[in-house]
Design a protein around this motif. Structure first.
Motif, PDB file in Angstrom:
ATOM      1  N   ARG A   1      23.457 -13.576   7.144  1.00  0.00           N
ATOM      2  CA  ARG A   1      22.595 -14.304   8.080  1.00  0.00           C
ATOM      3  C   ARG A   1      23.068 -15.752   8.064  1.00  0.00           C
ATOM      4  O   ARG A   1      22.738 -16.501   7.144  1.00  0.00           O
ATOM      5  CB  ARG A   1      21.124 -14.174   7.672  1.00  0.00           C
ATOM      6  N   PRO A   2      23.859 -16.160   9.080  1.00  0.00           N
ATOM      7  CA  PRO A   2      24.393 -17.524   9.109  1.00  0.00           C
ATOM      8  C   PRO A   2      23.255 -18.544   9.212  1.00  0.00           C
ATOM      9  O   PRO A   2      22.092 -18.172   9.377  1.00  0.00           O
ATOM     10  CB  PRO A   2      25.269 -17.527  10.368  1.00  0.00           C
ATOM     11  N   PRO A   3      23.562 -19.834   9.108  1.00  0.00           N
ATOM     12  CA  PRO A   3      22.514 -20.863   9.099  1.00  0.00           C
ATOM     13  C   PRO A   3      21.535 -20.714  10.268  1.00  0.00           C
ATOM     14  O   PRO A   3      21.943 -20.666  11.428  1.00  0.00           O
ATOM     15  CB  PRO A   3      23.306 -22.163   9.206  1.00  0.00           C
ATOM     16  N   ARG A   4      20.237 -20.662   9.929  1.00  0.00           N
ATOM     17  CA  ARG A   4      19.217 -20.425  10.936  1.00  0.00           C
ATOM     18  C   ARG A   4      18.041 -21.369  10.713  1.00  0.00           C
ATOM     19  O   ARG A   4      17.832 -21.890   9.618  1.00  0.00           O
ATOM     20  CB  ARG A   4      18.723 -18.970  10.859  1.00  0.00           C
ATOM     21  N   GLY A   5      17.270 -21.549  11.785  1.00  0.00           N
ATOM     22  CA  GLY A   5      16.034 -22.305  11.708  1.00  0.00           C
ATOM     23  C   GLY A   5      14.915 -21.464  12.288  1.00  0.00           C
ATOM     24  O   GLY A   5      15.114 -20.748  13.266  1.00  0.00           O
ATOM     25  N   ILE A   6      13.739 -21.535  11.692  1.00  0.00           N
ATOM     26  CA  ILE A   6      12.618 -20.699  12.114  1.00  0.00           C
ATOM     27  C   ILE A   6      11.708 -21.450  13.071  1.00  0.00           C
ATOM     28  O   ILE A   6      11.386 -22.617  12.861  1.00  0.00           O
ATOM     29  CB  ILE A   6      11.821 -20.226  10.887  1.00  0.00           C
TER      30      ILE A   6
ATOM     31  N   LEU B   1      21.092 -17.843   4.989  1.00  0.00           N
ATOM     32  CA  LEU B   1      21.329 -19.286   4.997  1.00  0.00           C
ATOM     33  C   LEU B   1      20.385 -19.973   5.976  1.00  0.00           C
ATOM     34  O   LEU B   1      20.107 -19.445   7.056  1.00  0.00           O
ATOM     35  CB  LEU B   1      22.779 -19.564   5.379  1.00  0.00           C
ATOM     36  N   TRP B   2      19.960 -21.174   5.610  1.00  0.00           N
ATOM     37  CA  TRP B   2      18.984 -21.909   6.416  1.00  0.00           C
ATOM     38  C   TRP B   2      19.517 -23.294   6.708  1.00  0.00           C
ATOM     39  O   TRP B   2      20.100 -23.953   5.835  1.00  0.00           O
ATOM     40  CB  TRP B   2      17.645 -21.983   5.672  1.00  0.00           C
ATOM     41  N   ARG B   3      19.299 -23.761   7.929  1.00  0.00           N
ATOM     42  CA  ARG B   3      19.828 -25.063   8.319  1.00  0.00           C
ATOM     43  C   ARG B   3      18.865 -26.205   8.005  1.00  0.00           C
ATOM     44  O   ARG B   3      19.207 -27.373   8.220  1.00  0.00           O
ATOM     45  CB  ARG B   3      20.193 -25.061   9.803  1.00  0.00           C
ATOM     46  N   ASP B   4      17.670 -25.882   7.510  1.00  0.00           N
ATOM     47  CA  ASP B   4      16.732 -26.937   7.128  1.00  0.00           C
ATOM     48  C   ASP B   4      15.804 -26.419   6.039  1.00  0.00           C
ATOM     49  O   ASP B   4      15.573 -25.208   5.913  1.00  0.00           O
ATOM     50  CB  ASP B   4      15.933 -27.426   8.335  1.00  0.00           C
ATOM     51  N   ALA B   5      15.276 -27.346   5.256  1.00  0.00           N
ATOM     52  CA  ALA B   5      14.447 -26.976   4.103  1.00  0.00           C
ATOM     53  C   ALA B   5      13.142 -26.317   4.520  1.00  0.00           C
ATOM     54  O   ALA B   5      12.657 -25.408   3.845  1.00  0.00           O
ATOM     55  CB  ALA B   5      14.174 -28.217   3.262  1.00  0.00           C
ATOM     56  N   ALA B   6      12.557 -26.755   5.637  1.00  0.00           N
ATOM     57  CA  ALA B   6      11.278 -26.192   6.074  1.00  0.00           C
ATOM     58  C   ALA B   6      11.414 -24.712   6.394  1.00  0.00           C
ATOM     59  O   ALA B   6      10.551 -23.902   6.036  1.00  0.00           O
ATOM     60  CB  ALA B   6      10.757 -26.957   7.288  1.00  0.00           C
TER      61      ALA B   6
ATOM     62  N   VAL C   1      10.178 -18.664   4.310  1.00  0.00           N
ATOM     63  CA  VAL C   1      10.465 -17.279   3.899  1.00  0.00           C
ATOM     64  C   VAL C   1      10.928 -17.182   2.443  1.00  0.00           C
ATOM     65  O   VAL C   1      11.461 -16.159   2.029  1.00  0.00           O
ATOM     66  CB  VAL C   1      11.528 -16.651   4.826  1.00  0.00           C
ATOM     67  N   GLY C   2      10.715 -18.249   1.685  1.00  0.00           N
ATOM     68  CA  GLY C   2      11.109 -18.215   0.283  1.00  0.00           C
ATOM     69  C   GLY C   2      12.602 -18.250   0.067  1.00  0.00           C
ATOM     70  O   GLY C   2      13.094 -17.763  -0.970  1.00  0.00           O
ATOM     71  N   GLY C   3      13.359 -18.835   1.006  1.00  0.00           N
ATOM     72  CA  GLY C   3      14.809 -18.927   0.865  1.00  0.00           C
ATOM     73  C   GLY C   3      15.203 -20.125   0.022  1.00  0.00           C
ATOM     74  O   GLY C   3      14.412 -21.033  -0.206  1.00  0.00           O
ATOM     75  N   ASN C   4      16.453 -20.130  -0.431  1.00  0.00           N
ATOM     76  CA  ASN C   4      16.904 -21.240  -1.273  1.00  0.00           C
ATOM     77  C   ASN C   4      18.302 -21.739  -0.950  1.00  0.00           C
ATOM     78  O   ASN C   4      18.791 -22.646  -1.617  1.00  0.00           O
ATOM     79  CB  ASN C   4      16.841 -20.833  -2.749  1.00  0.00           C
ATOM     80  N   ARG C   5      18.950 -21.188   0.079  1.00  0.00           N
ATOM     81  CA  ARG C   5      20.298 -21.652   0.420  1.00  0.00           C
ATOM     82  C   ARG C   5      20.249 -22.420   1.732  1.00  0.00           C
ATOM     83  O   ARG C   5      20.063 -21.841   2.804  1.00  0.00           O
ATOM     84  CB  ARG C   5      21.274 -20.476   0.521  1.00  0.00           C
ATOM     85  N   ILE C   6      20.382 -23.721   1.631  1.00  0.00           N
ATOM     86  CA  ILE C   6      20.319 -24.609   2.791  1.00  0.00           C
ATOM     87  C   ILE C   6      21.716 -25.162   3.038  1.00  0.00           C
ATOM     88  O   ILE C   6      22.312 -25.787   2.152  1.00  0.00           O
ATOM     89  CB  ILE C   6      19.307 -25.746   2.558  1.00  0.00           C
ATOM     90  N   VAL C   7      22.243 -24.901   4.210  1.00  0.00           N
ATOM     91  CA  VAL C   7      23.585 -25.369   4.570  1.00  0.00           C
ATOM     92  C   VAL C   7      23.521 -25.987   5.971  1.00  0.00           C
ATOM     93  O   VAL C   7      22.567 -25.767   6.709  1.00  0.00           O
ATOM     94  CB  VAL C   7      24.615 -24.221   4.530  1.00  0.00           C
ATOM     95  N   PRO C   8      24.531 -26.743   6.361  1.00  0.00           N
ATOM     96  CA  PRO C   8      24.507 -27.352   7.693  1.00  0.00           C
ATOM     97  C   PRO C   8      24.460 -26.315   8.814  1.00  0.00           C
ATOM     98  O   PRO C   8      24.921 -25.178   8.652  1.00  0.00           O
ATOM     99  CB  PRO C   8      25.825 -28.146   7.740  1.00  0.00           C
ATOM    100  N   ASP C   9      23.894 -26.695   9.935  1.00  0.00           N
ATOM    101  CA  ASP C   9      23.955 -25.859  11.133  1.00  0.00           C
ATOM    102  C   ASP C   9      25.409 -25.496  11.380  1.00  0.00           C
ATOM    103  O   ASP C   9      26.311 -26.338  11.254  1.00  0.00           O
ATOM    104  CB  ASP C   9      23.388 -26.626  12.329  1.00  0.00           C
ATOM    105  N   ILE C  10      25.649 -24.239  11.763  1.00  0.00           N
ATOM    106  CA  ILE C  10      27.019 -23.753  11.899  1.00  0.00           C
ATOM    107  C   ILE C  10      27.774 -24.462  13.025  1.00  0.00           C
ATOM    108  O   ILE C  10      29.002 -24.424  13.087  1.00  0.00           O
ATOM    109  CB  ILE C  10      27.027 -22.225  12.097  1.00  0.00           C
ATOM    110  N   GLY C  11      27.054 -25.171  13.901  1.00  0.00           N
ATOM    111  CA  GLY C  11      27.721 -25.955  14.938  1.00  0.00           C
ATOM    112  C   GLY C  11      28.625 -27.033  14.367  1.00  0.00           C
ATOM    113  O   GLY C  11      29.607 -27.442  15.012  1.00  0.00           O
ATOM    114  N   PHE C  12      28.335 -27.495  13.137  1.00  0.00           N
ATOM    115  CA  PHE C  12      29.188 -28.511  12.508  1.00  0.00           C
ATOM    116  C   PHE C  12      30.556 -27.963  12.138  1.00  0.00           C
ATOM    117  O   PHE C  12      31.438 -28.729  11.730  1.00  0.00           O
ATOM    118  CB  PHE C  12      28.496 -29.081  11.268  1.00  0.00           C
TER     119      PHE C  12
END
Length: 367
Positions: free
Chosen positions: A130-135, A157-162, A167-178
């Motif tokens: 699941r590539p970087p996503r925002g909810i 992977l999540w693009r922001d901490a919120a 969903v209880g995730g812990n891997r925050i990486v830049p938006d894949i557009g970067f």
């Protein structure tokens, strides 16, 4: 006399990677992130299966789908997608879509299907990415289902901490557009434009905002240009150009791939890019321009995604400022060019390292 020969070796069944690549060709940002996630999947299996929904042929060119890929189109092909996934050889790879994920009640059934897909792949000892996503619009039971599926995935992977917290995730990486590639652009002293690109579906920013943009451009000796990165914003760009005394650059009949390249060239000649479209600001930053979200009552999406790469205070609520304070804020932002270049380079490197980790995990799963 019959001679003994070794039994023939059975050829291994070909491996498969499944990638969902839906999106409208009218949105260059969507094509940008789909193309980036496809790069993570390219070359990981013998067969690449892509689902593009109702997208036209032009979309395949935008996302860079290989000619030898198995392309599934229209909602009627979802059954075939599920069948190919269920009957695929062991250790398949499933790559979900990057970007924004709506989790309101209307998406509960969809999330249930995605959970089932995740279970199928994991039971086959495959890899789920699941590539970087925002909810957006988190509501149960969709959130609960999404969280379970994310927990079962090797990469969620999540693009922001919120979004990660939701969903209880812990891997925050830049938006894949970067990952679209840092470009040097024009030298700072040769950049002579202030570019504006706003959503057409949101309220007009108002006359005070217009005054602030015009004053900033005049003070910095910059020409104002409005551009279109999403087709539905074209009329808004036209009207803003008239009100700002700037140059309007239509999308018109230009091919989407050509339009994207032309936009990147424009951003390469700009010092400041103002938008409430996240991937306008990302492409601008990749080309060396300073990105700013300056609109009344902005959402948290852009602020949170840019905070992930270390760029804070990119988003400004125009409703809380008069024209003079907006001018002051914009002129302050112009002093952040070196910081922007550093942070986007770091974001690109983090995404490259993440892609390498994904590929190494797939290789190890099939060893």
């Amino acid at each position: 006399m019959r001679l003994w020969t070794d039994p023939p070796h059975r050829s291994p069944r070909p491996t498969r990677t499944f990638v969902s690549l839906t999106g409208p060709p009218s949105n260059i940002g969507d094509a940008l992130i789909r193309r980036a996630q496809l790069e993570w999947a390219r070359g990981t299996s013998d067969e690449l299966v892509v689902y593009v929904g109702d997208a036209p042929d032009a979309w395949l060119a935008q996302v860079g789908a290989p000619e030898d890929a198995t392309v599934l189109r229209s909602k009627q092909s979802v059954r075939r997608w599920l069948w190919m996934l269920a009957t695929s050889p062991r250790r398949p790879v499933l790559v979900f879509e990057a970007g924004e994920v709506p989790l309101d009640r209307g998406n509960t059934l969809r999330e249930l299907v995605f959970l089932a897909e995740t279970l199928m792949v994991r039971l086959k000892r495959g890899v789920v990415v699941r590539p970087p996503r925002g909810i957006r619009a988190p509501t149960n039971p969709a959130v609960w289902l999404h969280a379970r599926a994310a927990q079962l995935s090797q990469f969620a992977l999540w693009r922001d901490a919120a979004s990660a917290r939701t969903v209880g995730g812990n891997r925050i990486v830049p938006d894949i557009g970067f990952a679209a590639g840092v470009r040097p652009g024009n030298p700072w002293e040769d950049r002579d434009e202030l570019i504006v690109s706003l959503r057409g579906t949101r309220p007009h920013p108002g006359t005070v905002w217009i005054d602030a943009i015009r004053t900033t451009a005049e003070a910095e000796g910059l020409r104002i240009r409005t551009v279109v990165q999403v087709r539905e914003d074209e009329e808004r760009a036209r009207k803003l150009a008239e009100q700002l005394g700037g140059v309007f650059e239509a999308w018109g009949d230009t091919d989407a791939v050509v339009q994207e390249e032309q936009l990147r060239e424009r951003y390469a000649g700009a010092r400041l890019v103002i938008s409430d479209r996240m991937h306008v600001l990302i492409l601008a930053a990749l080309s060396g321009a300073v990105p700013v979200e300056l609109v009344p009552h902005p959402t948290r999406k852009i602020a949170e995604a840019f905070a992930t790469v270390g760029l804070r205070d990119i988003s400004v609520d125009a409703a809380s400022h008069d024209a003079n304070s907006m001018v002051g804020l914009l002129r302050t932002q112009l002093g952040r060019a070196a910081e922007v270049r550093l942070r986007v380079r770091q974001a690109e490197q983090r995404l490259a390292a993440t892609e390498a980790e994904v590929r190494a995990t797939i290789k190890a799963a099939r060893a």
